[in-house]
Design a protein around this motif. Structure first.
Motif, short mmCIF file in Angstrom:
data_model
loop_
_atom_site.label_atom_id
_atom_site.label_comp_id
_atom_site.label_asym_id
_atom_site.label_seq_id
_atom_site.Cartn_x
_atom_site.Cartn_y
_atom_site.Cartn_z
N ILE A 10 -21.97 6.08 -58.36
CA ILE A 10 -21.16 6.60 -57.25
C ILE A 10 -21.44 8.11 -57.05
O ILE A 10 -21.62 8.55 -55.92
CB ILE A 10 -19.66 6.31 -57.47
CG1 ILE A 10 -19.40 4.80 -57.34
CG2 ILE A 10 -18.80 7.08 -56.47
CD1 ILE A 10 -18.03 4.35 -57.76
N TRP A 207 -20.31 -1.17 -57.70
CA TRP A 207 -19.71 -0.49 -56.53
C TRP A 207 -20.79 -0.02 -55.55
O TRP A 207 -20.62 -0.12 -54.34
CB TRP A 207 -18.86 0.70 -56.97
CG TRP A 207 -17.55 0.35 -57.61
CD1 TRP A 207 -17.10 0.79 -58.82
CD2 TRP A 207 -16.52 -0.51 -57.10
NE1 TRP A 207 -15.86 0.27 -59.09
CE2 TRP A 207 -15.47 -0.53 -58.05
CE3 TRP A 207 -16.38 -1.26 -55.94
CZ2 TRP A 207 -14.30 -1.27 -57.87
CZ3 TRP A 207 -15.22 -2.01 -55.75
CH2 TRP A 207 -14.20 -2.00 -56.71
N CYS A 208 -21.91 0.49 -56.07
CA CYS A 208 -23.00 0.91 -55.18
C CYS A 208 -23.56 -0.30 -54.43
O CYS A 208 -23.90 -0.22 -53.25
CB CYS A 208 -24.11 1.61 -55.97
SG CYS A 208 -23.59 3.22 -56.64
N CYS A 242 -16.68 2.72 -50.93
CA CYS A 242 -18.13 2.72 -51.21
C CYS A 242 -18.93 2.48 -49.94
O CYS A 242 -19.98 3.11 -49.74
CB CYS A 242 -18.44 1.66 -52.26
SG CYS A 242 -17.67 2.03 -53.85
#
Length: 607
Positions: A10, A207-208, A242
């Motif tokens: 992140i 999350w990415c 995100c």
């Protein structure tokens, strides 16, 4: 084909976004008088998040150290969360509605070093509790100088961070270099329906993946203006953050749900995500306002909805809409649907629903109003957004195809199984539960029942543990029946089907306070308190008529034989719904056991 994710973490994603578009609009907040909005650029977001990160690093926060955030949705939540990740830490989320005992459990179990609380009142939830906390940071209000552990304000934390960055300008970039895709970014505790909540370990890589996958399905466009009110303590909120960073979506952030309708008119967004409860409330308000007085206005409304649904049905079947129907729809839109579109700001391109099932009837209503809802599906254990309908390719009743390269298969008992980058690393400090959550070949057991069609669209039929088996041996999917009733009766707030090991199906119903007060206007119950309206024979008769209408849509063994109108709505405080508005069936059945037993009194129910 593997999804190309160009980020390590992140912090990597955020620093690249700031570098690429420093002067572009990032997040907006309301002005003090709620008549306008104020924008922060990506450069400003980056500067403040780095200051928070450097401040936290000064408090001893390092790689995978947990920092709890106990606050409602606001710009400071985003800055704090990004600051934690930039420092290498993992954000542990706590809802502001969480009771002190549960908040203390989450902070202690996570091993959090620092707590960032919205105000001193929220910080008090940890008073006298033994935890690993070394510091408490308060967003609003004054820090208590005599408190233990020591307190400071968020402004003071940022000041300390700026001083540290003046001495070492490359501090945050150096920390970011050491954060990889397999490191934990977030610890989110699932509000389980029974027992203690479990901490779900979600990684930077997952999350990415979310950010890139959401962009790949057209969920976000750089030209959008998003209204973000969802709880950021929930995984759905984090997954949207995100997507915002990866795409660079200008986003207005405001967690005050009571101001939602007013601020929609000010912000005029093109995109909004929400839980079904928000769409149900808009539906209830629209239907009751349009039909409350009967007469010509009600007839026009019903005609418009029927016209819109005919158009939607043809579109769903892939058939052309005849010129005559197009002309009728144009009139319907002008007379009826344009008002609803204006209520949502007048520029809405996409609505997204997630976190709980959306009633098919309500989805059809919004599609008829040219406000098609892109329903999606996911779970905290898989970073929230796993399936989503595509704009212009919506299949109502489904949650769309999978995102990115997520693998999905259906087990022999119908359970949905998932494998891929967004799936959790495991449950925090719970190796046995982690092992039980996965199949031998590494698929996550979702606990949901569903089916995939030939186009890869998923239909979720129910929670595996929520399926009701009557004493006659018939299986019933409660959420489907509940969703149908909410669409049939616009005065409903919540509906809970009961029938496990019973010889017939019943329903507990709570009514929407605003809608039922509007219904009572002009009659003998006008101006009476909610508790009095819901116990009145007139209300019972009105709801009974809607139950009859519901039963015409059900199989014989699914029909609701008796119902009880509850004296109050279900609430988070009473433990009956989660903060994301999922009903906790066991709690509801325990809290309203008397109402249930009264419905089954004298029956031959097998317990």
């Amino acid at each position: 084909m593997a999804l190309e994710v160009p980020y390590r973490s992140i912090p990597d994603m955020l620093l690249r976004r700031v570098g690429a578009t420093p002067d572009a609009r990032a997040f907006a907040v309301p002005t003090a008088d709620d008549t306008g909005i104020t924008w922060l650029t990506w450069a400003q977001i980056g500067d403040r998040a780095k200051a928070v990160a450097a401040g936290l690093a000064g408090l001893g926060v390092g790689l995978e150290d947990r920092v709890s955030i106990l606050s409602g949705t606001r710009i400071e939540w985003v800055l704090a969360d990004l600051g934690v990740n930039l420092a290498g830490g993992a954000t542990t989320t706590v809802y502001p509605t969480t009771e002190p005992e549960d908040a203390a459990y989450i902070v202690a179990d996570s091993g959090s070093k620092v707590l960032i609380a919205e105000n001193p009142k929220q910080a008090l939830k940890l008073s006298g509790v033994e935890t690993s906390l070394t510091h408490i940071v308060v967003i609003d209000g004054l820090a208590d100088a005599s408190a233990q552990p020591p307190q400071l304000t968020l402004a003071e934390l940022e000041e300390r961070g700026r001083a540290a960055l003046a001495d070492n300008p490359g501090l945050i970039e150096a920390i970011a270099e050491g954060i990889g895709p397999d490191n934990i970014a977030t610890l989110i505790y699932t509000s389980g329906t029974t027992g203690r909540p479990k901490g779900v370990e979600l990684t930077h890589g997952g999350w990415c993946w979310q950010g890139v996958a959401q962009a790949g399905v057209g969920l976000f466009e750089p030209t959008d203006l998003q209204f973000l009110w969802l709880p950021l303590s929930h995984s759905f909120g984090k997954s949207l953050t995100c997507g915002i960073i990866h795409v660079g979506v200008p986003t207005y952030i405001d967690g005050r749900v009571d101001k939602l309708v007013d601020m929609l008119a000010v912000v005029k967004p093109t995109l909004m995500c929400g839980a079904p409860r928000i769409f149900e409330k808009v539906y209830n308000k629209t239907v009751t306002t349009a039909t409350g007085d009967g007469g010509v206005k009600a007839k026009i409304f019903h005609w418009a909805v029927a016209t819109g649904k005919r158009k939607v049905a043809l579109e769903q079947e892939g058939k052309p809409v005849p010129a005559g129907l197009k002309a009728q729809y144009a009139v319907a839109e002008k007379l009826v649907f344009s008002k609803l579109q204006q209520r949502l700001g007048g520029r809405m391109r996409a609505l997204v629903s997630g976190s709980a099932p959306l009633s098919r009837d309500i989805a059809e209503f919004f599609a008829a109003a040219n406000l098609a809802i892109m329903e999606g599906y996911g779970l905290t254990e898989a970073s929230a957004a796993d399936f989503c309908n595509r704009h212009g390719k919506i299949k109502i009743g489904s949650v769309g195809p999978g995102l990115g390269d997520l693998e999905c298969k259906i087990d022999t008992d119908g359970e949905i199984l998932l494998r891929g980058k967004p799936v959790m690393r495991g449950y925090h400090n719970l190796p046995k539960e982690t092992a039980e959550a996965f199949t031998e070949d590494g698929f996550l057991r979702t606990g949901d029942i569903g089916e995939l069609d030939s186009d890869g669209y998923l239909r979720v039929t129910d929670r595996k543990k929520d399926l009701v088996k009557t004493s006659g041996g018939k299986y019933i999917a409660p959420s489907a029946i509940e969703g149908m009733f909410k669409a049939v009766c616009p005065y409903t707030s919540q509906a809970v089907v009961v029938g496990q090991a019973r010889n017939f199906v019943t329903m507990l119903i709570s009514l929407d306070e605003e809608a039922i007060a509007s219904w009572a206007t002009g009659g003998p119950l006008a101006g009476k308190p909610y508790e009095e309206i819901v116990t009145a024979p007139e209300t019972e008769k009105m709801v009974a008529a809607y139950i009859e209408e519901l039963n015409t849509k059900l199989n014989r063994w699914e029909t609701v034989k008796k119902f009880a109108i509850l004296p109050r709505d279900l609430s988070i405080e009473h433990g009956e719904v989660t903060p994301s508005m999922k009903v906790k069936r066991r709690s509801v059945e325990a809290n309203f056991a008397e109402h249930i037993e009264k419905m089954y009194a004298g029956s031959l129910a097998q317990l």
